[in-house]
Design an enzyme around this catalytic site. Sequence first.
Site, PDB file in Angstrom:
ATOM      1  N   LYS A 173     -61.697 -45.534  55.562  1.00 16.12           N
ATOM      2  CA  LYS A 173     -60.583 -45.150  56.436  1.00 16.12           C
ATOM      3  C   LYS A 173     -60.449 -43.649  56.422  1.00 16.12           C
ATOM      4  O   LYS A 173     -60.428 -43.019  55.356  1.00 16.12           O
ATOM      5  CB  LYS A 173     -59.274 -45.782  55.912  1.00 16.12           C
ATOM      6  CG  LYS A 173     -58.084 -45.500  56.805  1.00 16.12           C
ATOM      7  CD  LYS A 173     -58.001 -46.457  57.975  1.00 16.12           C
ATOM      8  CE  LYS A 173     -57.077 -45.987  59.082  1.00 16.12           C
ATOM      9  NZ  LYS A 173     -57.725 -45.050  60.047  1.00 16.12           N
TER      10      LYS A 173
ATOM     11  N   LYS B 199     -64.745 -40.224  56.644  1.00 13.43           N
ATOM     12  CA  LYS B 199     -64.347 -39.187  57.601  1.00 13.43           C
ATOM     13  C   LYS B 199     -65.489 -38.987  58.577  1.00 13.43           C
ATOM     14  O   LYS B 199     -66.647 -39.248  58.239  1.00 13.43           O
ATOM     15  CB  LYS B 199     -64.080 -37.862  56.863  1.00 13.43           C
ATOM     16  CG  LYS B 199     -63.240 -36.886  57.638  1.00 13.43           C
ATOM     17  CD  LYS B 199     -61.758 -37.197  57.482  1.00 13.43           C
ATOM     18  CE  LYS B 199     -60.887 -36.320  58.326  1.00 13.43           C
ATOM     19  NZ  LYS B 199     -59.469 -36.488  57.965  1.00 13.43           N
TER      20      LYS B 199
ATOM     21  N   ASP C 120     -57.810 -36.512  63.821  1.00 10.00           N
ATOM     22  CA  ASP C 120     -57.726 -35.340  62.937  1.00 10.00           C
ATOM     23  C   ASP C 120     -57.717 -34.149  63.902  1.00 10.00           C
ATOM     24  O   ASP C 120     -57.362 -34.308  65.077  1.00 10.00           O
ATOM     25  CB  ASP C 120     -58.907 -35.304  61.955  1.00 10.00           C
ATOM     26  CG  ASP C 120     -58.702 -34.308  60.812  1.00 10.00           C
ATOM     27  OD1 ASP C 120     -58.021 -34.642  59.837  1.00 10.00           O
ATOM     28  OD2 ASP C 120     -59.208 -33.160  60.892  1.00 10.00           O
TER      29      ASP C 120
ATOM     30  N   ASN D 247     -50.657 -31.589  65.813  1.00  3.95           N
ATOM     31  CA  ASN D 247     -49.955 -32.832  65.472  1.00  3.95           C
ATOM     32  C   ASN D 247     -49.132 -32.709  64.197  1.00  3.95           C
ATOM     33  O   ASN D 247     -47.938 -33.004  64.180  1.00  3.95           O
ATOM     34  CB  ASN D 247     -50.982 -33.975  65.349  1.00  3.95           C
ATOM     35  CG  ASN D 247     -50.349 -35.246  64.834  1.00  3.95           C
ATOM     36  OD1 ASN D 247     -50.315 -35.486  63.633  1.00  3.95           O
ATOM     37  ND2 ASN D 247     -49.784 -36.039  65.720  1.00  3.95           N
TER      38      ASN D 247
END
Length: 447
Positions: free
Chosen positions: A91, A127, A167, A242
């Site tokens: 994850k 990732k 991301d 974000n």
Amino acid sequence: MSELEGPLKDIFDVVIHRNPGEPEFQQAVHEVFETLTPVMAKHPEYEDVLTRMCEPERQIIFRVPWIDDDGKVQINRGFRVEFNSALGPYKGGLRFHPSVNLSIVKFLGFEQIFKNSLTGLPIGGGKGGSDFDPKGRSDREVMRFCQSFMTELYRHIGDKTDVPAGDIGVGGREIGYLFGQYKRITNRYESGVLTGKGLTWGGSQVRPEATGYGAVFFVDEMLKAKGQGFDGKKVLVSGSGNVATYAIEKIHQLGGTVIGCSDSSGYVIDEKGIDLELLKEVKQVRRARLSEYVELRGNGTKVGTDGTLWQVPADIALPCATQNELDEDDAKALVANGCQIVGEGANMPTTPEAIKVLQAAGIGFAPGKAANAGGVATSALEMQQNASRDSWSFEYTEERLSDIMRSIHETCVETADEYNDPNNYIAGANIAGFVHVAEAMLALGVI
Ligand code: NDP
Ligand code: 2IT
């Protein structure tokens, strides 16, 4: 970087030898190793486990060809590093930025193992990303890139295998295009294969806000431990993407004032407090530069001209942009200006030299693994909702996030105390995250 000794030095030497030319990955590994000496002394059986933990279970690198609006063929490189699945499916997010390379993806994937472990939820670490630069690209170009990226990635992921999310450079728009292509290729509406989805097609309430909100909840716990709160505090938040946006939102809700933020072209100072609606309009809707914020806001707001954002006096600093953005000189300025807490919203934003300065000055330091874990934790809550074909209210989901951040804070404090390093949140986060994964790896045999 400080010198390692004994088995930790031996294992680190192997890491350096196996991963030459990967400075970010080496830095991330070193930062964890520096805190593990007391754990290794107590648990020599973890040595083999740690060696295995530094080697990703699988690394995928692929070509991403796509056609730009001028009809020209463009080539980018795609990555997915599936680092550790002892606790659950891999994850972690996908980063689209021209700086992306294997070292950066591996440092992020390595950090993710410990971060995800700290959440207490069943998620492994991974990732990915690409050196694709979404800046200045049309929506159609971004869509064609995402479709090509997923045309390779789809065969490696799944709701029980590997679950990517966003991301840097990957937000709701990109997740939409990626999910659309996954669904089309596989003919499966497998909601749990990606997180950060839109609310009308399987996304979770609070996921967009989660990383920023979570970082602020974590720092709020640190403040509460000193009998304080955000009320009346001046705060610096770097970035304006974000994580930064929703950190600013929550700080303002808690009575603090964010007096400065930044993007890759510079920083702005707004002593009356950043106007969040305007910031969202400039960065999220127009996808424009921060200088446009200054033009539209007026009101004494100015573009920073001296040094970096961190040279501006404030009580709390939250680096929420990118790795190694806060260096030794910045740390010295924060100390000189009486800053009390630095909380990492980004991954590894503080250089090792800067961390030393901050810790020596007794400034509360929250490492990203703990402080920014709210994003991935809420991703795991999104997976939970997808698996049960349910969706929760904003209030309930935010409550879950806040409970998780409180629990991570408690784990860090208790673990730092247990290993005789009180108030060292880096040690607390690394040790607690590591032990949980190490125990699972031992139980699963040599795999
Ligand atoms: P965004 O792409 O939304 O925003 C990134 C922000 O950082 C932008 O303001 C960008 O400026 C700035 N930035 C990016 N690269 C650089 C650079 N090399 N130098 C200076 N500024 C830079 O990303 P996020 O907000 O999602 O991510 C920010 C950080 O938080 C990253 O470290 C990420 O890994 C981490 N993180 C993100 C999570 C998430 O859920 N999204 C979860 C946990 C951690 P510009 O607009 O000019 O590009
Ligand atoms: O660094 C991170 O934790 C993220 N980018 C979020 C990962 C996720 O799977 O939500």
